[in-house]
Design an enzyme around this catalytic site. Structure first.
Site, PDB file in Angstrom:
ATOM      1  CG  MET A   1     -41.660  14.941  16.759  1.00  0.00           C
ATOM      2  SD  MET A   1     -41.407  13.461  16.432  1.00  0.00           S
ATOM      3  CE  MET A   1     -39.904  13.520  14.955  1.00  0.00           C
TER       4      MET A   1
ATOM      5  N   GLY B   1     -36.510  19.346  14.045  1.00  0.00           N
ATOM      6  CA  GLY B   1     -38.565  19.609  13.828  1.00  0.00           C
ATOM      7  C   GLY B   1     -38.792  18.774  12.541  1.00  0.00           C
ATOM      8  CB  SER B   2     -38.782  16.052  11.623  1.00  0.00           C
ATOM      9  OG  SER B   2     -38.486  15.463  12.337  1.00  0.00           O
ATOM     10  NE  ARG B   3     -46.392  14.219   8.084  1.00  0.00           N
ATOM     11  CZ  ARG B   3     -46.485  13.651   6.490  1.00  0.00           C
ATOM     12  NH1 ARG B   3     -46.748  15.787   6.746  1.00  0.00           N
ATOM     13  NH2 ARG B   3     -46.686  13.742   6.093  1.00  0.00           N
TER      14      ARG B   3
END
Length: 232
Positions: free
Chosen positions: A102, A189-191
């Site tokens: 993301m 902001g990440s996954r």
């Protein structure tokens, strides 16, 4: 349809997790307007972006047995056969991992990839490497959730990224969660990684854009196309 109804239907709801940041932004606009019109307009832009970041749109989720939907909105960054997270009490056997990255412009509300009972939740402090890197699965701050399903264990892991500094989840061990239900959020902001039984048929490719709660990542048990849906 009235004008008011048209406006209401065209607006995307904002998740309550974003309210404190929006209030800070509004206070900044008021305060900076006394000092500088230019700075006040910058604060307006930032506040609008905050509202956009915390958007919480409705999604239409396929709910057929065995369907695995994307728990995040973004780009399918990796598909690999790996061992499950060491912090979860899962067998040390290879599983299929599908990762969705993301960016700060993607919707960050996370949804359950499958239906099942939450067996374990394990938070692990760590670093804040670029979440697009493979090693972020082991070294970054993360929150792992193991789910019990009729097809075997499934895990979903929220992974913090470069500028992500807070992982939230709104579920508890023992809860039953339905596919597509909202369960958490990461800022900014990440996954998310989804771990599935080895051999599960995958329905996406690396580089594909996934829509949270809608895009079918895989089908447990090789079930055919979903025909039932829910909107939430």
């Amino acid at each position: 349809m009235s004008v008011l109804s048209s406006i209401r239907n065209s607006l995307v709801p904002v998740h309550r997790a974003g309210y404190p940041f929006i209030f800070i932004g509004l206070a900044g606009i008021v305060g900076l307007s006394i000092v500088s019109t230019f700075l006040a307009w910058l604060a307006v832009i930032v506040t609008v972006w905050i509202c956009y970041f915390f958007r919480n749109p409705r999604r239409t989720t396929p709910v057929e047995d065995g369907v695995v939907v994307s728990p995040a909105e973004g780009r399918v960054s990796m598909i690999a056969e790996v061992l499950p997270p060491s912090e979860l009490a899962l067998p040390a056997e290879l599983m299929l991992r599908v990762s969705v990255f993301m960016s700060i412009f993607d919707c960050h509300v996370n949804r359950a990839p499958v239906s099942g009972r939450i067996q374990q939740i394990a938070y692990t402090p760590g670093r804040f490497l670029n979440a697009d890197l493979d090693k972020a699965s082991e070294h970054n701050e993360r929150n792992a959730i193991a789910l019990e399903t009729p097809y075997g264990p499934v895990a979903v892991v929220q992974i913090a990224g470069l500028i992500a500094r807070r992982i939230e989840h709104w579920v508890a061990e023992g809860d039953h969660i339905e596919v597509g239900d909202r369960f958490g959020l990461i800022r900014f902001g990440s996954r998310l990684d989804v771990y599935l039984p080895l051999g599960t048929p995958v329905c996406v490719a690396v580089g594909q854009t996934a829509i949270v709660g809608e895009t079918v990542l895989a089908r447990l048990g090789g079930n055919t196309a979903a025909q039932r849906y829910k909107t939430s």
